[in-house]
Scaffold this active site. Structure first.
Site, PDB file in Angstrom:
ATOM      1  CB  SER A   1      -0.886   0.022   1.245  1.00 21.18           C
ATOM      2  OG  SER A   1      -1.584  -1.191   1.380  1.00 21.18           O
TER       3      SER A   1
HETATM    4  N1  SAH Z   1      -0.635  -4.831   4.123  1.00 23.58           N
HETATM    5  C1  SAH Z   1       0.037  -5.170   2.888  1.00 23.58           C
HETATM    6  C2  SAH Z   1      -0.838  -4.818   1.702  1.00 23.58           C
HETATM    7  C3  SAH Z   1      -0.822  -5.917   0.714  1.00 23.58           C
HETATM    8  S1  SAH Z   1      -2.117  -5.868  -0.494  1.00 23.58           S
HETATM    9  C4  SAH Z   1       1.388  -4.499   2.816  1.00 23.58           C
HETATM   10  O1  SAH Z   1       1.727  -3.674   3.685  1.00 23.58           O
HETATM   11  O2  SAH Z   1       2.159  -4.806   1.902  1.00 23.58           O
HETATM   12  C5  SAH Z   1      -3.384  -6.828   0.291  1.00 23.58           C
HETATM   13  C6  SAH Z   1      -3.050  -8.268   0.615  1.00 23.58           C
HETATM   14  O3  SAH Z   1      -4.257  -8.856   1.092  1.00 23.58           O
HETATM   15  C7  SAH Z   1      -2.573  -9.127  -0.547  1.00 23.58           C
HETATM   16  O4  SAH Z   1      -1.342  -9.697  -0.232  1.00 23.58           O
HETATM   17  C8  SAH Z   1      -3.667 -10.191  -0.684  1.00 23.58           C
HETATM   18  O5  SAH Z   1      -3.183 -11.464  -1.051  1.00 23.58           O
HETATM   19  C9  SAH Z   1      -4.245 -10.212   0.715  1.00 23.58           C
HETATM   20  N2  SAH Z   1      -5.609 -10.747   0.823  1.00 23.58           N
HETATM   21  C10 SAH Z   1      -6.680 -10.532   0.015  1.00 23.58           C
HETATM   22  N3  SAH Z   1      -7.757 -11.206   0.458  1.00 23.58           N
HETATM   23  C11 SAH Z   1      -7.356 -11.877   1.588  1.00 23.58           C
HETATM   24  C12 SAH Z   1      -7.995 -12.768   2.492  1.00 23.58           C
HETATM   25  N4  SAH Z   1      -9.270 -13.144   2.355  1.00 23.58           N
HETATM   26  N5  SAH Z   1      -7.265 -13.261   3.525  1.00 23.58           N
HETATM   27  C13 SAH Z   1      -5.968 -12.921   3.696  1.00 23.58           C
HETATM   28  N6  SAH Z   1      -5.300 -12.097   2.870  1.00 23.58           N
HETATM   29  C14 SAH Z   1      -5.986 -11.580   1.827  1.00 23.58           C
END
Ligand code: SAH
Length: 223
Positions: free
Chosen positions: A72
């Site tokens: 993000s």
């Molecule tokens: N907090 C992260 C943002 C990554 S983007 C950072 O700081 O880099 C969001 C993430 O949520 C992705 O890696 C995606 O695989 C995950 N995601 C999406 N749906 C999900 C779910 N149901 N359970 C766990 N993770 C999920």
């Protein structure tokens, strides 16, 4: 060629300077929690992306981390963290969507214990290596569909969802402590999501929407 100690120190210095510039930009955009700003000034965001794009790590943009996912943008990380901290210090926080691990690393400096769940194995493996290398010992991770939360470690006084579901999964609401708050981008279409803050009060769940955001979709099951 092997880098000299001076060159290595130089790299560290350069990233500290760009990190401080990022923090100044966040202050300009209205982030003002002192403790949070200090944390953002120390967590090495460039270590949470592939080396090939590390030089862009401090720009205020989301960057690819593989598997179609993104780390993000700094403003989103800062704003969501600031909202979570509005009621005071945090003891136990659940993050859904570990991704690169950067948001969890920031939270680990603001809360006693961080529990982070990710549904894509390869991303979680990389994030775990980063936590170990950087010695973030209060981050606990789980390979799972975050829609189930992590009941055995709840209830949580803060829950942060970093992918956008259409509606809030029931299990996450159940695992929110009384007086706790959840921050979650809600909306299926990327162009039509709103950052929603849900507080659990004795009278029930109270929710308010803050602004339009743009997160990757929340998906069910593991991958
Ligand atoms: N907090 C992260 C943002 C990554 S983007 C950072 O700081 O880099 C969001 C993430 O949520 C992705 O890696 C995606 O695989 C995950 N995601 C999406 N749906 C999900 C779910 N149901 N359970 C766990 N993770 C999920």
């Amino acid at each position: 060629m092997i880098a000299t100690a001076q060159q290595i120190a130089g790299i560290g210095f350069t990233s500290q300077r760009t990190r401080t510039r990022m923090v100044c930009r966040l202050m300009d955009r209205g982030i003002h929690n002192e403790h949070l700003l200090q944390v953002l000034n120390t967590v090495p965001r460039h270590m949470f992306v592939d080396e090939a794009i590390a030089s862009r790590a401090y720009e205020d943009v989301a960057l690819p981390i593989g598997e179609g996912q993104t780390i993000s943008q700094p403003y989103a990380v800062a704003r969501m963290s600031e909202i979570l901290l509005e009621d005071g210090p945090l003891r136990r926080v659940l993050e859904v969507g570990t991704g690169s691990g950067y948001q969890a690393a920031v939270l680990s400096q603001l809360a006693d214990q961080v529990f982070s769940v990710e549904r894509i194995r390869s991303l979680l493996d990389k994030a775990r290596l980063r936590f170990r290398a950087l010695q973030y010992r209060n981050i606990h991770t789980r390979y799972s569909d975050g829609g189930w939360g992590w009941a055995s470690h709840g209830p949580f006084d803060g829950i942060m969802v970093t992918a956008a579901p259409r509606t809030v999964p029931e299990a996450l609401l159940e695992q929110l402590a009384m007086g706790g708050r959840m921050i979650v981008p809600i909306g299926e279409q990327r162009k039509d999501q709103s950052l929603t803050i849900i507080t659990r009060t004795p009278a029930g769940f109270v929710s308010r929407a803050e602004s339009d955001v743009n997160f990757v979709p929340f998906l069910s099951g593991k991958s």
